[in-house]
Structures are given as structure tokens and as C-alpha cells.
Design an enzyme around this catalytic site. Structure first.
Site, PDB file in Angstrom:
ATOM      1  N   LYS A 153       0.822  -1.194   0.000  1.00 16.43           N
ATOM      2  CA  LYS A 153       0.000   0.000   0.000  1.00 16.43           C
ATOM      3  C   LYS A 153       0.869   1.262   0.000  1.00 16.43           C
ATOM      4  O   LYS A 153       1.922   1.304   0.642  1.00 16.43           O
ATOM      5  CB  LYS A 153      -0.900  -0.020   1.237  1.00 16.43           C
ATOM      6  N   SER A 174      -9.372   2.537   2.944  1.00 19.25           N
ATOM      7  CA  SER A 174      -8.363   3.215   2.156  1.00 19.25           C
ATOM      8  C   SER A 174      -7.450   2.284   1.370  1.00 19.25           C
ATOM      9  O   SER A 174      -6.613   2.748   0.589  1.00 19.25           O
ATOM     10  CB  SER A 174      -7.525   4.107   3.072  1.00 19.25           C
ATOM     11  N   SER A 234     -10.235   0.128   6.829  1.00 16.80           N
ATOM     12  CA  SER A 234      -9.588   0.320   5.533  1.00 16.80           C
ATOM     13  C   SER A 234      -9.125  -0.944   4.833  1.00 16.80           C
ATOM     14  O   SER A 234      -8.740  -0.892   3.667  1.00 16.80           O
ATOM     15  CB  SER A 234      -8.387   1.268   5.683  1.00 16.80           C
TER      16      SER A 234
END
Length: 469
Positions: free
Chosen positions: A79, A154, A178
């Protein structure tokens, strides 16, 4: 004939170790898929093709020499919030576009040592602040099930990449849902570990106790294996949990026994209710759990609404304290400026009171639930939403309200420190994935993996894939 990207990471690793495919072939196959589909999905901010192929050649040599780690040559992705030495880590922000860390996050180092090869950095909203993924670098991440809809956030880029077969599994992080939000929106399995299970070292800080790294995968066994790699503390960690006494990959193979499972679908927020698809998925999951021999008990949502404003004090204080140079402030999105301004109004006393309130209140809730082994809720209140839905008004306060309409459940487990997972058990009439969420008590990650694996075996989802990918 099964294609390489249709296999999970465990089967890919087996192929590699039996030398039925080379790491170079496997990595190139997934790079080709990123080249073909990645832009349309908004899955990646940065693709590290050359570095990945160099690592793949090294993996092939180690396999040939008989000294390769378990996942040598298996593709993954990191990420864009997570530091990676020598690779741009923009944190989804134009203000950080040129930031290149000189040190890896501990989880990145652990994944590399296990043999995983990162193909790049996956898309995330600016500083991971929102439950949908969009930014000023590459735009929105989209669910492969409908490219007009957001992948969730996210860890939206990671979930889209796994769902579309660009990588078999990916690292994500979860401070308010997330991992689980995009897992639900993309039709894959996402696991948020217990507080303290994964280190944020060497440069990160677990000051709030809300966020933790974890896996996104298509199978429960892949997620368990990835967490086994990640779940090792660093010296100096504030809330370290010991390494699990039994590997999570072993827990997947164990029967969870007959459990008493509390369920609720109501939210803790007045005026916010789940949609019909969320309730249908939850009811379907309840029947499945009962058919597996578990006792499913209806209770009211035990978390009080008073948690929400205190969570917002902590959330906004975190971004307000981020060391963003004043010259970069105009590059920030309106949402980020909104949360920084809110956090800037909170005093040290406000923050201390909020953290104390969250800890005391969620401890009281969890103590009151000790008669139950696990908990079932919807993951999200709504299906994946159109890309423009969250911020079409241009008003960050309205954006925040819509995020609460979308995801009123997931943040509670971050406040309490519970492990929780989103399982892709249901699809709407128009083909959109709808997840359900299972959680256990803090530190009971192994039990949660056993339960999720049992559910997966009874209602497999691995073969269900987005039709265009």
C-alpha cells in the site's frame, strides 16, 4: 485450464517450488495484467517492474539451489501509505509525490524475507483518510465488478488488484475499516488483526491504537499465511502481542468448535440504517452459521453513539499532527484540510479525554460480551457506491456524512482492538459484492481464522470472479 492469476498464492508457491513455473514467468504474467488492467482500475500509484523482475531472477536461483523461503517468487503489492526503501511512497498525496523513503517498514522487510515480490505501490486516498479511494495522483480506485463504482478505502487499490487478479494477495492497513471496506466492495477476503498484532516499526507510531496492517486475499488460507509472515513485533513496540502459539495457517485447518455468535444489524449512529442488500447478506450468513452448528443470538448493537465524536477527535488529531510543510498545504485536498482544521481545534486535554473514553467504553462493551465467542454484522451498510457519490457536493462535512452512511460498522473494531474480517458471501441482484463481517474478542485472531475457513469451505467464493477480468 486454470491460468496462473486464477491460483491463490499458496498454489502459486507450490508451483514455483516444484519448478512447474519460474518466478520470472509468474511475475511477468502479473505485470502484463497490471499493464493491461491497472490503469482502468486505478489499482497502482507506482509499478516497480524492473525491481520485481530482478527479484524474480534471484528467487529462481534460490529455488534451484534448494534454499528458497516458502513464498519465494510469489507476487504481492504494498500500500502506498507503507514506507518502501528506494520506492516512491506518496501516501496518496500530491504534496508527497516525490517522497522516497530510505528505510522499509518492518512488514515490508518481513514480506521480502518470506520471498514475496512486490510489483508496486497500491492506490490509497490522501493519507488514508477516507473510506473510498481517490486522490490527485491517479484518481479513484474502482471495483472490478463495476468500473463506475469506487473500490472503497483506504486500501482500495490493493483490493482492486487482488480482485482482478493483478496480484494474488496484498498488504493493506486498517484504521477505521480500511482493509474490510474495500474487501467488501471488491468481493474478496480482508482481515484486520488485533491491536498490536503487527508492528508499525521502525519509523511508524501506534500512538492511537486504531490502525494495524493486515492481508487482503482471495482465500482465507492465503490471508492466514500472509499474517503469519507479518505478525512479529519489533523491539520498542508500544503494544506488542507475542507471536501466535499456533501459526494462523494451521488455525485455518482446525475446526472452530461450536460457537455462540452474537449478531446485530442496527448501527450505533442515530438515523443511519443498513440497506436491503446488507441485511440480506447478514441474514444469509446467519443461516449459514446456524447450519454449521453454531448458536446465533440476536442482540442490540452494544456500542454507544458517544464513541463517534471521540473517535473523530483522535482521527483528526492524527492528521493535524502530520509534518506537512506549510508550502505544501495548498496541494492538499479539501477533505484533508477539513480534518487538519478539525484536529487543530482539539486541545491536548480533548485528545487525552477522547483516548481514555474510547479505551474505557470499548473495554466495558467487550467485557459485557464475554458470553459470546464471535460477532456477526454487515461489513458495510451500502453496496459499492458510484465514484463521484462521496464528494459530489464539494463539502467535506457532507462527504463525512456519506462515509458514515456507507460504513457505520467497521470503525468500532478499531476502537476496541478486536480482530475482524470481511467475507464475500453475497452478491446483489445487479452483481455487486456485499460482504459480511465476523469478529472475535481481542487477541483471538486464530479462532477467527478457523471460523472464516469453515465458512469458506461451506460456501466457497474463490471461483467467483469479476467477468471482465
Amino acid at each position: 485450464m486454470t491460468e496462473l492469476h486464477e491460483m491463490d498464492a499458496t498454489d502459486q508457491a507450490d508451483l514455483l517450488h516444484r519448478r512447474q513455473v519460474s518466478a520470472v514467468e509468474l511475475v511477468q504474467h502479473h505485470l502484463d495484467r497490471i499493464d493491461r488492467y491497472g490503469k482502468a482500475l486505478g489499482a497502482f500509484v507506482t509499478v516497480t517492474a524492473q525491481q520485481a523482475l530482478v527479484a524474480a531472477r534471484a528467487a529462481d536461483a534460490s529455488i534451484l539451489a534448494g534454499r528458497a523461503p516458502a513464498f519465494a517468487g510469489v507476487p504481492t503489492a504494498i500500500k502506498d501509505l507503507t514506507p518502501t526503501a528506494g520506492v516512491p511512497t506518496s501516501m496518496g498525496s500530491a504534496a508527497m509525490r516525490d517522497f522516497v523513503p530510505d528505510v522499509d517498514a518492518h512488514v515490508v522487510d518481513l514480506l521480502r524475507r518470506a520471498g514475496f515480490i512486490s510489483l508496486g505501490k497500491t492506490n490509497t486516498p490522501e493519507f488514508g483518510l477516507s473510506s473510498y479511494t481517490d486522490n490527485d495522483l491517479v484518481g479513484p480506485a474502482r471495483t472490478p465488478w463495476d468500473l463506475a463504482r469506487n473500490a472503497g478505502g483506504s486500501s482500495g487499490g490493493a483490493a482492486a488488484a487482488v480482485s482482478a487478479g493483478l496480484v494474488p494477495l496484498a498488504q493493506g492497513s486498517d484504521g477505521g475499516g480500511s482493509i474490510r471496506i474495500p474487501a467488501s466492495s471488491c468481493g474478496i477476503f480482508g482481515f484486520k488483526p488485533s491491536r498490536g498484532r503487527v508492528s508499525v516499526g521502525p519509523t511508524g507510531s501506534d500512538w492511537s491504537g486504531l490502525a494495524v496492517d493486515g492481508p487482503l486475499a482471495r482465500t482465507v488460507r492465503d490471508a492466514a499465511a500472509m499474517l503469519d509472515v507479518m505478525a512479529h513485533a519489533m523491539p520498542g513496540d508500544v503494544r506488542p502481542l507475542p507471536d501466535p502459539d499456533v501459526p494462523f495457517a494451521e488455525r485455518v485447518r482446525r475446526d472452530p468448535g461450536r460457537l455462540r455468535i452474537a449478531r446485530w444489524s442496527g448501527t450505533h449512529l442515530e438515523g443511519i440504517d443498513p440497506g436491503a442488500d446488507a441485511v440480506a447478506a447478514w441474514e444469509e450468513a446467519s443461516r449459514l452459521l446456524e447450519s454449521l452448528g453454531h448458536e446465533v443470538v440476536d442482540i442490540a448493537n452494544p456500542f454507544p453513539q458517544a464513541l463517534e465524536p471521540q473517535f473523530n477527535v483522535i482521527w483528526s488529531s492524527g492528521i493535524a499532527g502530520a509534518p506537512i510543510p506549510p508550502a505544501a498545504e495548498p496541494l492538499l485536498r479539501a477533505n484533508t484540510r477539513y480534518w487538519r482544521e478539525r484536529g487543530g481545534r482539539a486541545s491536548a486535554v480533548d485528545l487525552a479525554r477522547a483516548m481514555q473514553f474510547l479505551e474505557a467504553t470499548t473495554r466495558d462493551v467487550i467485557t459485557g460480551l464475554l458470553e459470546f465467542d464471535a460477532f456477526l454484522t454487515p461489513t458495510l451498510a451500502l453496496p459499492p457506491q458510484p465514484v463521484e457519490w462521496f464528494n459530489e457536493s464539494g463539502d467535506p462535512a457532507q462527504d463525512h456524512h456519506r462515509e458514515l452512511l456507507y460504513t457505520p460498522y467497521t470503525g468500532l473494531n478499531n476502537m476496541s482492538g478486536q480482530p475482524a474480517a470481511s467475507l464475500p458471501l453475497h452478491w446483489s441482484a445487479d452483481g455487486l459484492p456485499i460482504g459480511v463481517m465476523l469478529a472475535t474478542h481481542p487477541t483471538q485472531d486464530g479462532l477467527l481464522f478457523s471460523l472464516c475457513a469453515q465458512v469458506e469451505a461451506a460456501a466457497p467464493w474463490h471461483e467467483r470472479r469479476p467477468p471482465r477480468f
